[in-house]
Design an enzyme around this catalytic site. Structure first.
Site, PDB file in Angstrom:
ATOM      1  N   ASP A 156      19.672   1.157  21.778  1.00 29.40           N
ATOM      2  CA  ASP A 156      20.132   2.536  21.582  1.00 29.40           C
ATOM      3  C   ASP A 156      19.058   3.517  22.051  1.00 29.40           C
ATOM      4  OD1 ASP A 156      18.364   2.135  19.523  1.00 29.40           O
ATOM      5  OD2 ASP A 156      19.746   2.693  17.914  1.00 29.40           O
ATOM      6  N   SER A 157      17.939   2.977  22.563  1.00 34.62           N
ATOM      7  CA  SER A 157      16.950   3.817  23.259  1.00 34.62           C
ATOM      8  C   SER A 157      17.586   4.441  24.499  1.00 34.62           C
ATOM      9  CB  SER A 157      15.712   3.000  23.645  1.00 34.62           C
ATOM     10  OG  SER A 157      16.082   1.807  24.303  1.00 34.62           O
ATOM     11  N   ASP A 190      22.586  -2.979  20.666  1.00 34.67           N
ATOM     12  CA  ASP A 190      22.350  -2.258  19.416  1.00 34.67           C
ATOM     13  C   ASP A 190      23.650  -1.678  18.870  1.00 34.67           C
ATOM     14  OD1 ASP A 190      19.686  -2.380  18.574  1.00 34.67           O
ATOM     15  OD2 ASP A 190      19.049  -0.875  20.041  1.00 34.67           O
ATOM     16  N   LYS A 246      22.501  -6.117  17.478  1.00 36.24           N
ATOM     17  CA  LYS A 246      21.274  -5.886  16.693  1.00 36.24           C
ATOM     18  C   LYS A 246      21.520  -4.727  15.734  1.00 36.24           C
ATOM     19  CE  LYS A 246      17.255  -4.177  18.632  1.00 36.24           C
ATOM     20  NZ  LYS A 246      17.091  -2.872  17.958  1.00 36.24           N
ATOM     21  N   GLU A 304      19.525  -2.355  12.516  1.00 34.96           N
ATOM     22  CA  GLU A 304      18.251  -1.995  11.899  1.00 34.96           C
ATOM     23  C   GLU A 304      18.379  -2.025  10.377  1.00 34.96           C
ATOM     24  OE1 GLU A 304      16.856   1.785  13.369  1.00 34.96           O
ATOM     25  OE2 GLU A 304      16.897   1.122  15.454  1.00 34.96           O
ATOM     26  N   GLU A 357       8.959  -3.811  14.959  1.00 30.96           N
ATOM     27  CA  GLU A 357       8.470  -2.701  15.780  1.00 30.96           C
ATOM     28  C   GLU A 357       7.308  -1.997  15.090  1.00 30.96           C
ATOM     29  OE1 GLU A 357      11.529  -0.187  17.368  1.00 30.96           O
ATOM     30  OE2 GLU A 357      10.111   1.288  18.126  1.00 30.96           O
TER      31      GLU A 357
END
Ligand code: KIV
Length: 271
Positions: A51-52, A90, A120, A122, A189
């Site tokens: 999602d970057s 993501d 993925k 978070e 991270e």
């Protein structure tokens, strides 16, 4: 007779075997067909449609604004380029936190519409139900702890996480839980290298680090950062393999000059 060499595709099992054999896992981000093709051909193990993309492709300040449909657009472009790598996508902010039913339908939409191989998410124990429900549909899940950019407004800064003992203990606990829930791998991270090494040793699933030192089972970087296309972002953990900001800028300047001076196109460059 044409000799067609079969490519051995990377699966979640391959990654777990790599950890057992002590072979490091190389992962990079991609958001489009052309970049994904170059990265896959170079032999990368995992491509993350992160999602970057919200920062790198769309120019947002955070990862929060990107939508599920935008992630699917990026992921399907990447999938069309891939021959070998495992593709992880993501789940964007707001598509899995409310409840596990919504999490499952977001994950299914990504898998169905993009053809990706895994998702993925978070977070730790607070997203247990979402992870378990996604797994019931046979969708592999990668975890993500430490600096989790979707929580940037809670953290307040992008600084190193889990430097204090209490947060480090919580992170270790969450990492073990993610393994128990059934995640096939975990991203850590921006946390201290010693802590990341301890987590990698405590888990049997692969731990992939970004700014988490060399004691983990693999590394991930944002491709545009490691190629030096972005130039304002210079964290200590980033190794730049090229300075594309400068060399692309120079190429563009040259092209503009050639057009203005009428040296492009020349006689050989026309019909
Ligand atoms: O979105 C992303 O690129 C990521 C990596 C930084 C791990 O989550």
């Amino acid at each position: 007779m044409s000799v067609h060499k079969e490519v051995k595709k990377i699966t979640t099992h391959t990654l777990q075997e790599m950890k057992r054999n002590g072979e490091k896992i190389a992962m990079l981000t991609a958001y489009d067909y052309t970049m994904a093709k170059i990265i896959d051909n170079a032999g990368i193990d995992v491509i993350l449609v992160g999602d970057s993309a919200s920062n790198v492709m769309a120019g947002h300040e955070t990862t929060l604004p990107i939508t599920l449909d935008q992630m699917i657009y990026h992921a399907s472009s990447v999938i069309r380029a891939i021959n070998r790598a495992l593709v992880v996508v993501d789940l964007p902010f707001g598509t899995y936190q409310a409840n596990s039913k919504e999490a499952l339908s977001s994950a299914i939409k990504i898998m169905k519409e993009s053809g990706a191989h895994s998702v993925k998410l978070e977070g730790g124990k607070e997203i247990k139900d979402s992870i378990e429900r996604i797994l019931t549909a046979g969708i592999p899940v990668m975890g993500h702890l430490g600096l989790t950019p979707q929580s940037i407004y809670k953290f307040g800064t992008y600084t190193v996480r889990a430097k204090e003992e209490e947060e480090a203990e919580r992170l270790m606990e969450d990492a073990k839980l993610l393994e128990q829930f059934g995640c096939f791998a975990l991203v850590l991270e921006k946390i201290p290298a010693d802590l990341a090494t301890k987590v990698a040793k405590a888990l049997s699933i692969p731990v992939i680090g970004i700014g988490a030192g060399g004691g983990v089972d693999g590394q991930v970087l944002v491709t545009h950062d490691m190629l030096g296309m972005t130039h304002e972002f210079s964290p200590r953990f980033l190794r730049r393999y090229l300075n594309l900001y400068e060399s692309m800028g120079n190429a563009f300047k040259q092209y503009i000059g050639d057009v203005k001076s009428k040296s492009f196109p020349n006689e050989k460059e026309q019909y």
